[in-house]
Design a protein around this motif. Sequence first.
Motif, PDB file in Angstrom:
ATOM      1  N   ALA A   1       6.728   8.067  -7.828  1.00 45.17           N
ATOM      2  CA  ALA A   1       5.115   7.227  -6.928  1.00 45.17           C
ATOM      3  C   ALA A   1       5.217   7.393  -5.787  1.00 45.17           C
ATOM      4  O   ALA A   1       6.144   6.640  -4.909  1.00 45.17           O
ATOM      5  CB  ALA A   1       4.868   6.591  -8.054  1.00 45.17           C
ATOM      6  N   PRO A   2       4.134   7.989  -4.772  1.00 41.27           N
ATOM      7  CA  PRO A   2       3.906   7.743  -3.612  1.00 41.27           C
ATOM      8  C   PRO A   2       4.508   6.047  -3.573  1.00 41.27           C
ATOM      9  O   PRO A   2       3.495   5.193  -3.980  1.00 41.27           O
ATOM     10  CB  PRO A   2       3.031   8.168  -2.803  1.00 41.27           C
ATOM     11  N   THR A   3       5.196   5.700  -2.038  1.00 49.97           N
ATOM     12  CA  THR A   3       5.195   3.839  -1.882  1.00 49.97           C
ATOM     13  C   THR A   3       3.350   3.728  -0.852  1.00 49.97           C
ATOM     14  O   THR A   3       2.904   4.052  -0.538  1.00 49.97           O
ATOM     15  CB  THR A   3       6.112   3.795  -1.225  1.00 49.97           C
ATOM     16  N   THR A   4       3.113   2.734  -1.274  1.00 48.53           N
ATOM     17  CA  THR A   4       1.744   2.005  -1.307  1.00 48.53           C
ATOM     18  C   THR A   4       2.498   0.397  -0.005  1.00 48.53           C
ATOM     19  O   THR A   4       3.362   0.322   0.305  1.00 48.53           O
ATOM     20  CB  THR A   4       1.023   0.886  -1.983  1.00 48.53           C
ATOM     21  N   GLU A   5       1.234   0.907   0.494  1.00 46.20           N
ATOM     22  CA  GLU A   5       1.134  -0.302   2.053  1.00 46.20           C
ATOM     23  C   GLU A   5       2.415  -1.543   2.152  1.00 46.20           C
ATOM     24  O   GLU A   5       2.838  -2.356   2.145  1.00 46.20           O
ATOM     25  CB  GLU A   5       0.942  -0.353   3.215  1.00 46.20           C
ATOM     26  N   SER A   6       0.959  -2.080   0.733  1.00 46.29           N
ATOM     27  CA  SER A   6       2.007  -3.491   0.489  1.00 46.29           C
ATOM     28  C   SER A   6       3.502  -3.211  -1.158  1.00 46.29           C
ATOM     29  O   SER A   6       3.702  -4.246  -0.875  1.00 46.29           O
ATOM     30  CB  SER A   6       1.017  -3.862  -0.915  1.00 46.29           C
ATOM     31  N   GLU A   7       4.142  -1.904  -1.239  1.00 40.25           N
ATOM     32  CA  GLU A   7       4.729  -2.348  -1.714  1.00 40.25           C
ATOM     33  C   GLU A   7       6.120  -1.967  -0.826  1.00 40.25           C
ATOM     34  O   GLU A   7       7.367  -2.304  -1.392  1.00 40.25           O
ATOM     35  CB  GLU A   7       5.491  -1.065  -2.480  1.00 40.25           C
ATOM     36  N   ARG A   8       5.867  -1.864   0.630  1.00 40.82           N
ATOM     37  CA  ARG A   8       6.724  -1.541   1.548  1.00 40.82           C
ATOM     38  C   ARG A   8       7.179  -3.194   1.564  1.00 40.82           C
ATOM     39  O   ARG A   8       6.711  -3.856   2.503  1.00 40.82           O
ATOM     40  CB  ARG A   8       6.856  -0.577   2.973  1.00 40.82           C
ATOM     41  N   PRO A   9       8.953  -2.922   1.714  1.00 38.26           N
ATOM     42  CA  PRO A   9       9.349  -4.280   2.231  1.00 38.26           C
ATOM     43  C   PRO A   9       9.471  -4.972   3.527  1.00 38.26           C
ATOM     44  O   PRO A   9       9.969  -5.844   3.796  1.00 38.26           O
ATOM     45  CB  PRO A   9      10.787  -4.490   1.189  1.00 38.26           C
ATOM     46  N   GLY A  10       9.409  -4.278   4.619  1.00 40.46           N
ATOM     47  CA  GLY A  10       9.395  -4.423   5.849  1.00 40.46           C
ATOM     48  C   GLY A  10      11.138  -4.257   6.199  1.00 40.46           C
ATOM     49  O   GLY A  10      11.989  -4.721   5.053  1.00 40.46           O
ATOM     50  N   VAL A  11      11.266  -3.558   6.990  1.00 46.31           N
ATOM     51  CA  VAL A  11      13.249  -3.652   7.623  1.00 46.31           C
ATOM     52  C   VAL A  11      13.462  -4.879   7.148  1.00 46.31           C
ATOM     53  O   VAL A  11      15.046  -4.308   6.577  1.00 46.31           O
ATOM     54  CB  VAL A  11      12.870  -3.425   9.312  1.00 46.31           C
ATOM     55  N   SER A  12      12.967  -6.385   7.358  1.00 51.25           N
ATOM     56  CA  SER A  12      14.309  -7.316   6.704  1.00 51.25           C
ATOM     57  C   SER A  12      14.808  -7.160   5.275  1.00 51.25           C
ATOM     58  O   SER A  12      15.657  -7.499   4.824  1.00 51.25           O
ATOM     59  CB  SER A  12      13.335  -9.107   6.952  1.00 51.25           C
ATOM     60  N   GLY A  13      13.127  -6.351   4.594  1.00 50.24           N
ATOM     61  CA  GLY A  13      13.415  -6.485   3.058  1.00 50.24           C
ATOM     62  C   GLY A  13      14.739  -5.261   3.036  1.00 50.24           C
ATOM     63  O   GLY A  13      14.506  -5.079   1.459  1.00 50.24           O
ATOM     64  N   SER A  14      15.218  -4.289   3.871  1.00 46.44           N
ATOM     65  CA  SER A  14      15.386  -2.917   3.351  1.00 46.44           C
ATOM     66  C   SER A  14      17.129  -3.434   3.227  1.00 46.44           C
ATOM     67  O   SER A  14      17.489  -2.328   2.655  1.00 46.44           O
ATOM     68  CB  SER A  14      15.413  -2.199   4.219  1.00 46.44           C
ATOM     69  N   PHE A  15      17.853  -4.323   3.052  1.00 46.58           N
ATOM     70  CA  PHE A  15      19.443  -4.770   2.972  1.00 46.58           C
ATOM     71  C   PHE A  15      19.403  -5.729   2.255  1.00 46.58           C
ATOM     72  O   PHE A  15      19.469  -7.189   2.493  1.00 46.58           O
ATOM     73  CB  PHE A  15      19.606  -5.038   4.812  1.00 46.58           C
ATOM     74  N   PRO A  16      19.635  -5.523   0.629  1.00 38.68           N
ATOM     75  CA  PRO A  16      19.567  -6.308  -0.096  1.00 38.68           C
ATOM     76  C   PRO A  16      20.861  -7.090  -0.068  1.00 38.68           C
ATOM     77  O   PRO A  16      21.781  -7.150   0.939  1.00 38.68           O
ATOM     78  CB  PRO A  16      19.783  -5.118  -1.308  1.00 38.68           C
ATOM     79  N   PRO A  17      20.857  -8.327  -0.900  1.00 33.79           N
ATOM     80  CA  PRO A  17      22.482  -8.739  -1.305  1.00 33.79           C
ATOM     81  C   PRO A  17      23.395  -8.158  -2.512  1.00 33.79           C
ATOM     82  O   PRO A  17      22.868  -7.615  -2.151  1.00 33.79           O
ATOM     83  CB  PRO A  17      22.203 -10.421  -1.444  1.00 33.79           C
TER      84      PRO A  17
ATOM     85  N   LEU B   1      16.701   7.687   9.395  1.00 33.79           N
ATOM     86  CA  LEU B   1      16.569   5.753   9.226  1.00 33.79           C
ATOM     87  C   LEU B   1      15.778   5.574   9.749  1.00 33.79           C
ATOM     88  O   LEU B   1      14.968   4.239   8.628  1.00 33.79           O
ATOM     89  CB  LEU B   1      17.803   5.045   9.074  1.00 33.79           C
ATOM     90  N   ALA B   2      15.499   4.862  10.841  1.00 34.09           N
ATOM     91  CA  ALA B   2      14.291   4.439  11.632  1.00 34.09           C
ATOM     92  C   ALA B   2      12.811   4.300  11.341  1.00 34.09           C
ATOM     93  O   ALA B   2      12.074   3.461  11.016  1.00 34.09           O
ATOM     94  CB  ALA B   2      14.355   4.380  12.839  1.00 34.09           C
ATOM     95  N   LYS B   3      12.703   5.593  10.319  1.00 34.86           N
ATOM     96  CA  LYS B   3      11.153   5.841   9.899  1.00 34.86           C
ATOM     97  C   LYS B   3      11.189   5.480   8.849  1.00 34.86           C
ATOM     98  O   LYS B   3      10.105   4.682   8.070  1.00 34.86           O
ATOM     99  CB  LYS B   3      10.828   7.168   9.833  1.00 34.86           C
ATOM    100  N   ALA B   4      12.402   5.623   7.852  1.00 34.07           N
ATOM    101  CA  ALA B   4      12.302   5.445   6.561  1.00 34.07           C
ATOM    102  C   ALA B   4      11.963   3.556   6.761  1.00 34.07           C
ATOM    103  O   ALA B   4      11.517   3.499   5.464  1.00 34.07           O
ATOM    104  CB  ALA B   4      13.270   6.073   5.746  1.00 34.07           C
ATOM    105  N   LEU B   5      12.544   3.439   7.327  1.00 36.65           N
ATOM    106  CA  LEU B   5      12.803   1.135   7.090  1.00 36.65           C
ATOM    107  C   LEU B   5      11.826   0.796   7.071  1.00 36.65           C
ATOM    108  O   LEU B   5      11.264  -0.009   6.998  1.00 36.65           O
ATOM    109  CB  LEU B   5      13.971   0.796   7.768  1.00 36.65           C
ATOM    110  N   VAL B   6      11.057   1.758   7.944  1.00 40.74           N
ATOM    111  CA  VAL B   6       9.341   1.101   7.688  1.00 40.74           C
ATOM    112  C   VAL B   6       8.216   1.622   6.798  1.00 40.74           C
ATOM    113  O   VAL B   6       7.406   1.188   7.064  1.00 40.74           O
ATOM    114  CB  VAL B   6       8.492   1.709   9.915  1.00 40.74           C
ATOM    115  N   LEU B   7       8.263   3.453   6.341  1.00 36.40           N
ATOM    116  CA  LEU B   7       7.701   3.635   5.851  1.00 36.40           C
ATOM    117  C   LEU B   7       7.847   3.514   4.489  1.00 36.40           C
ATOM    118  O   LEU B   7       7.077   4.114   3.332  1.00 36.40           O
ATOM    119  CB  LEU B   7       7.120   5.079   6.228  1.00 36.40           C
ATOM    120  N   THR B   8       8.833   3.814   3.604  1.00 30.75           N
ATOM    121  CA  THR B   8       9.796   3.591   2.545  1.00 30.75           C
ATOM    122  C   THR B   8      10.002   2.518   2.202  1.00 30.75           C
ATOM    123  O   THR B   8      10.338   1.076   2.890  1.00 30.75           O
ATOM    124  CB  THR B   8      10.507   4.766   2.566  1.00 30.75           C
ATOM    125  N   GLN B   9      10.334   2.346   1.040  1.00 29.03           N
ATOM    126  CA  GLN B   9      11.368   1.283  -0.332  1.00 29.03           C
ATOM    127  C   GLN B   9      12.776   1.149   0.106  1.00 29.03           C
ATOM    128  O   GLN B   9      13.729   0.702  -0.563  1.00 29.03           O
ATOM    129  CB  GLN B   9      10.353   1.026  -1.492  1.00 29.03           C
TER     130      GLN B   9
END
Length: 609
Positions: free
Chosen positions: A20-36, A266-274
């Motif tokens: 399923a395509p990612t909606t803008e509201s579902e994108r975590p932002g770059v800071s949320g792309s590096f899970p613990p 990666l730089a693009k994916a961190l902004v546009l995907t999950q």
Amino acid sequence: MLFAVGVVAFLALALPAACAPTTESERPGVSGSFPPPGDATYDYVVVGGGTAGLAIASRLAASGCSVSVVEAGGFYETDSGNISTVPGFAFSNPVLAPVEFFPPIPHLDWELLSEAQPGAQNRKVHYAAGKTLGGSSAINTMCYHRPTKQTFQRWAQAVGHASYTWASMLPFFLKSATLTPPNWLKRQAPNATITYDQTVFGAGPLQVSYANWADPTNSWFAVALQAIGLAQSPIGFNSGVLSGGAYTTETISPQAVRSSSESSYLAKALVLTQLKVYNRTLAAKILFTGTAATGVSVSTNGISYTLTARKEVILSAGTFHSPQLLMLSGIGPQAKLQSLGIPINSNLPGVGQNLQDPIFFSVQSGVKTPSLASELADPARQAAILEQYTSNRAGPLSSAGGYIAFEKLPAASRLGFSARTTSLLASLPADVPEIEYLAGSFPGTSNGVTTVGDLSAAILNPFSRGSVTISSASIADKPVIDMGWLTDPADAEVAVAAFKRLRQAWSAPAISPVKVGDEVTPGASVQTDAQILAYVKQNAIQIWHASATNSMGISPAAGAVVDWRAKVFGVSRLRVVDASVLPFALPGHPQATIYALAEKIAASILAGV
């Protein structure tokens, strides 16, 4: 039987939505792309955040799939700064030191050391491999070009599938990279003509361009090579033809900084995907339920946990570490795994075998022209060079490469070849070059020598074979690497002939206006074939293009590890996508093809192939 050529090429243009395509509201932002650290589940787990790994992960994530990337390193921009990002420093990066005793750079390099090489005077060689997001695309010397059309035909035949022909692969080259034409005003080098074909580039994430400065010494090397028969190519090296010489396209952005898989895909994916990235995280082994890959055991700062894959595990750890991880996970030569107490998931004798590594060697003479090396080494020039780069993204710091050339050795150079060597070379496709010539330099010292010019020859199709294996059941122990250099006598014959071509270029009257003094290296004492070969064995180094340790092919019985879809034989839900799956060494520099391969396999996955 080869499938129709157009089938997979079409996949690049019209893919079903597998996730399923990612909606803008579902994108975590770059800071949320590096899970613990901690157990987690994704559709796809990609092991290795290098050239292919980040490309394939970003494409899967862009389709809405949940994807994680496991990478042992961090961000090279913060870990090593200008030495990795500024093009002019590429050749002086200490990470590339090809010697046994090398400067350790653990935040950027895996610090691999080969076994002693019997074919190369028992030398051990440090083999640089990027341990960072971007992998070796973050530490290489940025040369970008594509193999020949018949190389791809040979690939298609080797794997039994026409999706690897030039016509079928071209859409993936188009999809992966964007070409920025040369900036003639900044180059200011009318004697360094650039030829290229804009039609073979699309609008992909990777940025490809030309240096904004032309090395004067390289322009003289171009003249010398042309004088011995290597005419300048009218279309460059991205249209399926490698013949003659040309100024290379390089993975440099319009801002004159390195373009890697990290700074592009990666730089693009961190902004546009999950997409989720587990950096500074080490993969220990692939986990299986029966023969189905279900996840990866990893650790971050001593914390061990499992990343589970609902659909597939994609191994993209490179020529040395991908076979190591397969063997640690029970996939490889049965006898070796049993000797280390590793349970067998698939008995594949080809894992770690078939290592092919092109090597190169040089002839050096003094010249009185400035060069990238001499300019950067001159204290009187450093302030002006820095100003050129910081204010205008021009000058020597904007340049990573220059002029290269390809040829099949001429008839006169082949007269001494044995019947076996002649037959082996004849088995290569007609458009595949045998030798690549590369221009380099070092700062001069005195007596009018501004620069020590370095003209090198690389053997592109080594018949020697090396291997990668393991010494224990632990990822903590480095892979055991035998490069196999010059163990096949055909390579020795080709090397001697190529060395003589280097001397012919240096002797061309066209370059005499800038030569100073006698040959510096190896010097007049090296004359006979035996002396030349001894010099090559003592001085040849790698061009960092090792490949084929998990070869793609039709049958495991013939040494293949993966099929044309990059799926590992004998198990399910596991693919390998990196230089290790190349069926043979590609002519020249492979990074362009690795990006296209990642695009191709991503398209196959999303199409359910």
